[in-house]
Design a protein around this motif. Sequence first.
Motif, PDB file in Angstrom:
ATOM      1  N   VAL A 321       0.842  -1.197   0.000  1.00 23.80           N
ATOM      2  CA  VAL A 321       0.000   0.000   0.000  1.00 23.80           C
ATOM      3  C   VAL A 321       0.876   1.245   0.000  1.00 23.80           C
ATOM      4  CG1 VAL A 321      -1.788   1.270   1.235  1.00 23.80           C
ATOM      5  CG2 VAL A 321      -1.780  -1.246   1.266  1.00 23.80           C
ATOM      6  N   PRO A 322       0.738   2.137  -0.989  1.00 19.23           N
ATOM      7  CA  PRO A 322       1.499   3.399  -0.965  1.00 19.23           C
ATOM      8  C   PRO A 322       0.964   4.329   0.117  1.00 19.23           C
ATOM      9  CG  PRO A 322      -0.029   3.386  -2.811  1.00 19.23           C
ATOM     10  CD  PRO A 322      -0.114   2.023  -2.190  1.00 19.23           C
ATOM     11  N   ILE A 323       1.862   4.889   0.921  1.00 20.69           N
ATOM     12  CA  ILE A 323       1.416   5.761   2.019  1.00 20.69           C
ATOM     13  C   ILE A 323       2.027   7.151   1.960  1.00 20.69           C
ATOM     14  CG2 ILE A 323       0.950   3.842   3.587  1.00 20.69           C
ATOM     15  CD1 ILE A 323       3.630   4.489   4.968  1.00 20.69           C
ATOM     16  N   TRP A 324       3.120   7.330   1.201  1.00 25.05           N
ATOM     17  CA  TRP A 324       3.774   8.650   1.212  1.00 25.05           C
ATOM     18  C   TRP A 324       4.662   8.788  -0.012  1.00 25.05           C
ATOM     19  CZ3 TRP A 324       8.887  10.330   1.382  1.00 25.05           C
ATOM     20  CH2 TRP A 324       9.086  11.678   1.706  1.00 25.05           C
ATOM     21  N   GLU A 325       4.817  10.043  -0.490  1.00 28.54           N
ATOM     22  CA  GLU A 325       5.702  10.330  -1.618  1.00 28.54           C
ATOM     23  C   GLU A 325       6.309  11.715  -1.428  1.00 28.54           C
ATOM     24  OE1 GLU A 325       5.722  10.464  -6.530  1.00 28.54           O
ATOM     25  OE2 GLU A 325       3.941   9.802  -5.425  1.00 28.54           O
ATOM     26  N   GLY A 326       7.598  11.823  -1.725  1.00 35.02           N
ATOM     27  CA  GLY A 326       8.300  13.107  -1.603  1.00 35.02           C
ATOM     28  C   GLY A 326       9.331  13.259  -2.696  1.00 35.02           C
ATOM     29  N   GLU A 327      10.141  14.318  -2.588  1.00 31.37           N
ATOM     30  CA  GLU A 327      11.153  14.566  -3.606  1.00 31.37           C
ATOM     31  C   GLU A 327      12.314  13.587  -3.461  1.00 31.37           C
ATOM     32  OE1 GLU A 327      12.254  17.527  -0.255  1.00 31.37           O
ATOM     33  OE2 GLU A 327      10.479  16.488  -1.026  1.00 31.37           O
ATOM     34  N   ALA A 328      13.244  13.665  -4.383  1.00 27.44           N
ATOM     35  CA  ALA A 328      14.376  12.729  -4.409  1.00 27.44           C
ATOM     36  C   ALA A 328      15.303  12.954  -3.210  1.00 27.44           C
ATOM     37  CB  ALA A 328      15.156  12.890  -5.708  1.00 27.44           C
ATOM     38  N   PHE A 329      15.897  11.841  -2.776  1.00 32.16           N
ATOM     39  CA  PHE A 329      16.968  11.866  -1.785  1.00 32.16           C
ATOM     40  C   PHE A 329      16.583  12.537  -0.471  1.00 32.16           C
ATOM     41  CE2 PHE A 329      19.061  12.088  -6.007  1.00 32.16           C
ATOM     42  CZ  PHE A 329      19.512  10.789  -6.043  1.00 32.16           C
ATOM     43  N   VAL A 330      15.403  12.223   0.026  1.00 29.75           N
ATOM     44  CA  VAL A 330      15.032  12.709   1.353  1.00 29.75           C
ATOM     45  C   VAL A 330      15.158  11.547   2.341  1.00 29.75           C
ATOM     46  CG1 VAL A 330      13.487  14.468   0.469  1.00 29.75           C
ATOM     47  CG2 VAL A 330      12.582  12.211   1.023  1.00 29.75           C
ATOM     48  N   HIS A 331      15.313  11.906   3.593  1.00 30.47           N
ATOM     49  CA  HIS A 331      15.402  10.903   4.645  1.00 30.47           C
ATOM     50  C   HIS A 331      14.027  10.731   5.280  1.00 30.47           C
ATOM     51  CE1 HIS A 331      16.096   9.697   8.934  1.00 30.47           C
ATOM     52  NE2 HIS A 331      16.838   8.804   8.323  1.00 30.47           N
ATOM     53  N   CYS A 332      13.584   9.493   5.456  1.00 33.14           N
ATOM     54  CA  CYS A 332      12.298   9.260   6.109  1.00 33.14           C
ATOM     55  C   CYS A 332      12.287   7.896   6.795  1.00 33.14           C
ATOM     56  CB  CYS A 332      11.135   9.366   5.125  1.00 33.14           C
ATOM     57  SG  CYS A 332      11.276   8.325   3.671  1.00 33.14           S
ATOM     58  N   ILE A 333      11.642   7.838   7.947  1.00 39.24           N
ATOM     59  CA  ILE A 333      11.486   6.624   8.737  1.00 39.24           C
ATOM     60  C   ILE A 333      10.022   6.519   9.160  1.00 39.24           C
ATOM     61  CG2 ILE A 333      12.068   5.453  10.902  1.00 39.24           C
ATOM     62  CD1 ILE A 333      14.307   5.313   8.947  1.00 39.24           C
ATOM     63  N   VAL A 334       9.439   5.328   8.991  1.00 37.99           N
ATOM     64  CA  VAL A 334       8.036   5.113   9.359  1.00 37.99           C
ATOM     65  C   VAL A 334       7.962   4.225  10.595  1.00 37.99           C
ATOM     66  CG1 VAL A 334       5.857   4.059   8.642  1.00 37.99           C
ATOM     67  CG2 VAL A 334       7.168   5.419   7.016  1.00 37.99           C
ATOM     68  N   GLU A 335       7.117   4.614  11.561  1.00 36.05           N
ATOM     69  CA  GLU A 335       6.839   3.795  12.738  1.00 36.05           C
ATOM     70  C   GLU A 335       5.327   3.688  12.914  1.00 36.05           C
ATOM     71  OE1 GLU A 335       8.026   1.784  14.695  1.00 36.05           O
ATOM     72  OE2 GLU A 335      10.188   1.968  14.393  1.00 36.05           O
TER      73      GLU A 335
END
Length: 795
Positions: A321-335
Amino acid sequence: MRHLLVSPSVRRRLCRKPTASSILRWAHHKTPKPPKPPPPPTPPKPPKKPEKLSLHGETWEDSYSWMSKLNDKVAMRHMDVYMEQEEKYTEAVMFDTERLQNKLQSEMASRMAFDLSTPPVRWGPWLYYRRVEEGKQFPVLCRRLASLNEEFISHKSPSCGFDFTSGQKIEQKLIDYNKEAERFGGYAYEELSEVSPDHRYIAYTMYDKENDFFKLSVRDLITGSLCNKPQADWVTNLAWVKNGQALLYVVTDHYKRPCKLYCCMVGSNGDDVLLLEEPSESVYINIRHTKDFKFVALYVFSTTASKVFLIDSVNPLSEMVPIWEGEAFVHCIVEHHQGNLYLFTDAARGGQLVDNHYLVRSPVEAASSQRNWENVFVDDPGLIIEDVDFCDTHLVLIVRDGRRFRLCTVSLPLPHQKEPVYLNEHSPHFLPLPKYVSQILPGPNYDYYSSTMRFTISSPVMPDAVVDYDLSNGKWTIIQQQNFLHERTRILYGKASTTTAIDKLQNFSSSDTANDKNSELSGQWNDLSEFYTCENYDVSSYDGVMVPLTVVYAPRSKMKGQNPALLHGHGAYGELLDKRWRSELKSLLDRGWVIAYADVRGGGGRGKKWHHDGRRTKKHNSIQDFIQCAKFLLDEKIVHENKLAGWGYSAGGLLVASAINLCPHLFRAAVLKVPFLDPSNTLLHPILPLTPVDYEEFGYPQDTEDFQVIRKYSPYDSIPCDVLYPAVLVTSSFSTRFGVWEAAKWAARVREQTMYDPKRPILLNLTTDIVEENRYMQSKELALETAFLLKMMES
């Protein structure tokens, strides 16, 4: 009187005045001349095989490009001969420091952690830890039941895990890395290890040195045997699903690009299921399970966008399931926490770039097309969130206020609000910390349902302290920290040992006001600020930007304008400069050296813009920042005008070497460890696999503007001619993963183009392998580096 003990006849001879003849005899007596010192050794000269290269209308010549032709057998034979010559030359130059090296090695080895065991990590009913058996090179991963070992003190436990009182074996060996070394040609280097949530299996990857990849294995912790499935090569990531019955893992292509995601039932006979394959060379994938093991987040990064998908751990073969989209080369962590997804990221918001990370949340059940991420906290420029960690009852935040790092907790679940609120409105509790904390790192913290979390607190004037923080009552305990004052290491678990210093250790209730009691707590932290001074400066760079500079020294040996100094720098990938207390630097501090750290642009700790202002076409900013910090140390007479050395690791080696090329007169010596010295050729014709992040950091050679900037800052391409260069020790490895040819090419060209001075040698120190796991090799290499610096400052 001493002469009354001499006999009268002897006393008369001693008191007799010398005659004229005796004086003449002594005058003509020829004292033996001291032997002439041997001539300085001659640096080796590798063969030159000029090769013309051209791009964007520019043509240049590389006489040493043959060193990187790994598939050319003739070139590699020449390379072997040349490397042997370099080794002999380094030994000859450093021959007169042999006794000093032995002394330094003894000093450094004695300060290294001598513990036979790591502090145990509690996860569920088990205590997990590693220990080293006597006479063995590699550790053993073990566990024991926490309920039977409440007084378990790791470094005092029986090496065999045997309870001599009950006559029972209380320890279970999980992985013996000495036996793993037998599987992998005498080498045991582990990159990943994950115990299944039911504690039945462990999945881990070991480096296959011969084939240069990481191999996945799964071991049954009940039987101790390896499972027939899953087994795979080129594995870079893994996550348990179905409560430990199945494993997700990511493999790379032969260019080490993570591109395929598989699912395998443990012990199954069927083929592993391919869940995702990304054929595009610009797409990379990564996976990470949430701490409660309910979901696996799939991260897909490309040169155009960053996306996150959610995989249900109960049914991993269902739709991603897609939950998020952003620009290239960003840092992200999901909890995940009690029905809410939390996203920690530095992605742009509302089309506006942000300078720091922020925390947002969204209900897990929200439809993908209608998902809305709401801010948890109001942006506060005075309190930057550097990292987050979760457990079932608390959210833990690592925050920064200017240069000051702090650790605070907030109770969960967070109340639902229409608008974000300030952190202080959630009644945070702060852990009381010593002064000059330079970094806070979360520990393993596997147990999502435990209220105790582990952190490592670092400082330039304090050995790393591993702290267990009980979030339920705000109490904390230092469970591991070296004490250099009493030459012992403190490791606790359960009940305290009987040493006096440990008996004094109390649990302090954390509160915001407790941060003001640093002086009262410094003794509990084994703080060395009583013996070593830490000072912070803001240095104006060439364009007026203020660059943080940290200076450490022993006040008893500080003399204005007379001390030698070692200036550290990194300035790449947005990574925080390592300013932790390092035991080997004590040998320099105690000999009157100043240790300095320049937080130049391109590094971390001051926001995203600080990183971007020191990369690609702005790389010159980080180099100029380093130069201005060096000039500040000299102009302010913090160090001697001819006794400044530079130190850089990997990308930091590029920084220091580039600064030397621009201002060789500022530095007397430098140490470059596995440095990145030839970006023009490496980025244009990569021998080792590079990622888009590498190109974003240093530039795209195919882009004309990037190419011109790369050529300008490249240490290999910008060596000045006919100047007096500093003495430099370059440390590299025979392992192709470190690109030894870069160091060899650079050393040869520096000798060729600069003025020769035997008192300022260019040395190449080659190691045969990674030495971090080998205490003897590590101390030997550090002793050579330190002896080199001491010798160069005295010559």
